[in-house]
Design a protein around this motif. Structure first.
Motif, PDB file in Angstrom:
ATOM      1  N   PHE A   7      83.317  82.416  64.163  1.00 54.52           N
ATOM      2  CA  PHE A   7      81.906  82.512  64.505  1.00 54.52           C
ATOM      3  C   PHE A   7      81.404  81.131  64.898  1.00 54.52           C
ATOM      4  CE2 PHE A   7      82.944  85.743  61.430  1.00 54.52           C
ATOM      5  CZ  PHE A   7      82.410  86.894  61.983  1.00 54.52           C
ATOM      6  N   SER A   8      80.526  81.084  65.882  1.00 50.57           N
ATOM      7  CA  SER A   8      79.962  79.824  66.356  1.00 50.57           C
ATOM      8  C   SER A   8      78.515  79.712  65.881  1.00 50.57           C
ATOM      9  CB  SER A   8      80.023  79.777  67.886  1.00 50.57           C
ATOM     10  OG  SER A   8      79.415  78.602  68.367  1.00 50.57           O
ATOM     11  N   THR A   9      78.179  78.554  65.332  1.00 49.16           N
ATOM     12  CA  THR A   9      76.812  78.318  64.868  1.00 49.16           C
ATOM     13  C   THR A   9      76.255  77.056  65.521  1.00 49.16           C
ATOM     14  OG1 THR A   9      77.533  77.017  62.952  1.00 49.16           O
ATOM     15  CG2 THR A   9      77.312  79.385  62.637  1.00 49.16           C
ATOM     16  N   PRO A  10      74.948  77.018  65.740  1.00 47.86           N
ATOM     17  CA  PRO A  10      74.370  75.862  66.430  1.00 47.86           C
ATOM     18  C   PRO A  10      74.213  74.624  65.557  1.00 47.86           C
ATOM     19  CG  PRO A  10      72.664  77.467  65.924  1.00 47.86           C
ATOM     20  CD  PRO A  10      73.977  78.076  65.521  1.00 47.86           C
ATOM     21  N   ALA A  36      84.544  71.528  63.532  1.00 46.47           N
ATOM     22  CA  ALA A  36      83.477  70.915  64.318  1.00 46.47           C
ATOM     23  C   ALA A  36      84.011  69.662  64.996  1.00 46.47           C
ATOM     24  CB  ALA A  36      82.288  70.574  63.422  1.00 46.47           C
ATOM     25  N   ARG A  37      83.167  69.061  65.808  1.00 49.72           N
ATOM     26  CA  ARG A  37      83.508  67.775  66.414  1.00 49.72           C
ATOM     27  C   ARG A  37      83.752  66.772  65.298  1.00 49.72           C
ATOM     28  NH1 ARG A  37      78.715  67.032  70.031  1.00 49.72           N
ATOM     29  NH2 ARG A  37      78.091  65.758  68.275  1.00 49.72           N
ATOM     30  N   GLY A 124      85.580  73.855  74.105  1.00 50.26           N
ATOM     31  CA  GLY A 124      84.258  73.682  74.715  1.00 50.26           C
ATOM     32  C   GLY A 124      83.132  73.836  73.710  1.00 50.26           C
ATOM     33  N   GLU A 125      83.251  74.823  72.834  1.00 51.93           N
ATOM     34  CA  GLU A 125      82.248  75.030  71.779  1.00 51.93           C
ATOM     35  C   GLU A 125      82.182  73.815  70.855  1.00 51.93           C
ATOM     36  OE1 GLU A 125      80.322  77.929  70.650  1.00 51.93           O
ATOM     37  OE2 GLU A 125      80.675  78.742  72.647  1.00 51.93           O
ATOM     38  N   ILE A 126      83.350  73.317  70.486  1.00 47.19           N
ATOM     39  CA  ILE A 126      83.421  72.171  69.570  1.00 47.19           C
ATOM     40  C   ILE A 126      82.834  70.931  70.233  1.00 47.19           C
ATOM     41  CG2 ILE A 126      84.991  70.652  68.319  1.00 47.19           C
ATOM     42  CD1 ILE A 126      86.864  73.181  68.089  1.00 47.19           C
ATOM     43  N   LYS A 127      83.220  70.679  71.477  1.00 49.03           N
ATOM     44  CA  LYS A 127      82.701  69.503  72.190  1.00 49.03           C
ATOM     45  C   LYS A 127      81.194  69.586  72.392  1.00 49.03           C
ATOM     46  CE  LYS A 127      86.851  68.065  74.613  1.00 49.03           C
ATOM     47  NZ  LYS A 127      87.574  68.029  75.892  1.00 49.03           N
ATOM     48  N   ALA A 128      80.647  70.802  72.479  1.00 52.17           N
ATOM     49  CA  ALA A 128      79.205  70.991  72.656  1.00 52.17           C
ATOM     50  C   ALA A 128      78.434  70.742  71.358  1.00 52.17           C
ATOM     51  CB  ALA A 128      78.923  72.391  73.181  1.00 52.17           C
ATOM     52  N   GLY A 129      79.153  70.482  70.259  1.00 55.06           N
ATOM     53  CA  GLY A 129      78.490  70.188  68.996  1.00 55.06           C
ATOM     54  C   GLY A 129      78.244  71.388  68.112  1.00 55.06           C
ATOM     55  N   ARG A 130      78.791  72.520  68.496  1.00 55.44           N
ATOM     56  CA  ARG A 130      78.621  73.710  67.665  1.00 55.44           C
ATOM     57  C   ARG A 130      79.617  73.663  66.502  1.00 55.44           C
ATOM     58  NH1 ARG A 130      75.259  77.270  69.718  1.00 55.44           N
ATOM     59  NH2 ARG A 130      76.259  79.129  68.877  1.00 55.44           N
ATOM     60  N   ILE A 131      79.273  74.321  65.423  1.00 53.88           N
ATOM     61  CA  ILE A 131      80.123  74.360  64.242  1.00 53.88           C
ATOM     62  C   ILE A 131      80.724  75.765  64.155  1.00 53.88           C
ATOM     63  CG2 ILE A 131      80.212  74.158  61.727  1.00 53.88           C
ATOM     64  CD1 ILE A 131      77.731  72.277  62.020  1.00 53.88           C
ATOM     65  N   LEU A 132      82.048  75.819  64.080  1.00 53.48           N
ATOM     66  CA  LEU A 132      82.740  77.102  63.991  1.00 53.48           C
ATOM     67  C   LEU A 132      82.981  77.454  62.537  1.00 53.48           C
ATOM     68  CD1 LEU A 132      85.414  76.683  66.811  1.00 53.48           C
ATOM     69  CD2 LEU A 132      83.042  77.464  66.989  1.00 53.48           C
ATOM     70  N   VAL A 133      82.676  78.684  62.185  1.00 52.51           N
ATOM     71  CA  VAL A 133      82.925  79.208  60.841  1.00 52.51           C
ATOM     72  C   VAL A 133      84.126  80.131  60.956  1.00 52.51           C
ATOM     73  CG1 VAL A 133      81.988  80.515  58.905  1.00 52.51           C
ATOM     74  CG2 VAL A 133      80.475  79.047  60.268  1.00 52.51           C
ATOM     75  N   LEU A 134      85.196  79.814  60.251  1.00 47.16           N
ATOM     76  CA  LEU A 134      86.418  80.611  60.271  1.00 47.16           C
ATOM     77  C   LEU A 134      86.474  81.444  59.003  1.00 47.16           C
ATOM     78  CD1 LEU A 134      86.842  78.301  62.288  1.00 47.16           C
ATOM     79  CD2 LEU A 134      89.183  78.182  61.546  1.00 47.16           C
ATOM     80  N   VAL A 135      86.662  82.736  59.179  1.00 52.27           N
ATOM     81  CA  VAL A 135      86.685  83.666  58.052  1.00 52.27           C
ATOM     82  C   VAL A 135      88.006  84.416  58.076  1.00 52.27           C
ATOM     83  CG1 VAL A 135      85.577  85.682  57.025  1.00 52.27           C
ATOM     84  CG2 VAL A 135      84.172  83.917  58.109  1.00 52.27           C
TER      85      VAL A 135
END
Length: 167
Positions: A7-10, A36-37, A124-135
């Motif tokens: 999941f991607s979070t801002p 995250a980054r 791309g999500e990580i470089k954009a500064g978003r935080i990924l939640v892995l479940v």
């Protein structure tokens, strides 16, 4: 067997809410991690929440398996096709062990230089500064987890892989 969902979070606030929602939906705390980054991870994410940065362990396991099989095959061919060499079945076992060790070593070196599959896919999500939640959860829990986590403002990303193949 557990399956990984991403999941991607801002921001960190939303990531924390998503983690809490996953826990409340039945996911064990140890089965939730964040990606995250590096500047975000270093300053704001505890070490126990960080996902591994490389493919080291899975690559080492694959290398041991395939190296061992190659060694076993080479030893068996030597014993059966070239009996004049004088190698025994015990020698075949030693060749298989040597193949596993060499395969594990070589593959782990390569694997340590590769980012894990989540980082590769969602760079791309990580470089954009978003935080990924892995479940990581059992298949029967994941539909409820997805509903609960997305209610927090997290976006479900297209990733669905058995956890055993990732770690």
């Amino acid at each position: 067997m557990k399956t990984r969902r991403v999941f991607s979070t801002p921001d960190l606030v939303t990531a924390r809410a998503a983690m809490q929602a996953a826990r409340e939906a039945g996911i064990h705390d140890d089965d939730i991690s964040l990606v995250a980054r590096s500047d975000i991870e270093v300053g704001h994410i505890p070490n126990k929440r960080k996902e591994a940065d490389s493919d080291f362990v899975p690559a080492a396991m694959r290398g041991a398996l395939f190296g061992g099989l190659a060694g076993l095959l080479a030893g068996a061919i030597t014993v059966l096709v070239f009996p004049s060499v004088g190698m025994s079945w015990a020698g075949t076992g030693l060749v298989a062990l040597a193949g596993a060790l060499v395969g594990m070593f070589a593959s782990s070196l390569v694997g340590s230089s590769l980012p894990d599959p989540v980082r590769q896919k969602f760079d791309g999500e990580i470089k954009a500064g978003r935080i990924l939640v892995l479940v990581d959860g059992a298949a029967e829990l994941l539909p409820a987890v997805e509903v609960a986590v997305t209610r927090t403002g997290a976006s479900s990303l297209p990733f669905d892989a058995p956890t055993a193949l990732i770690r």
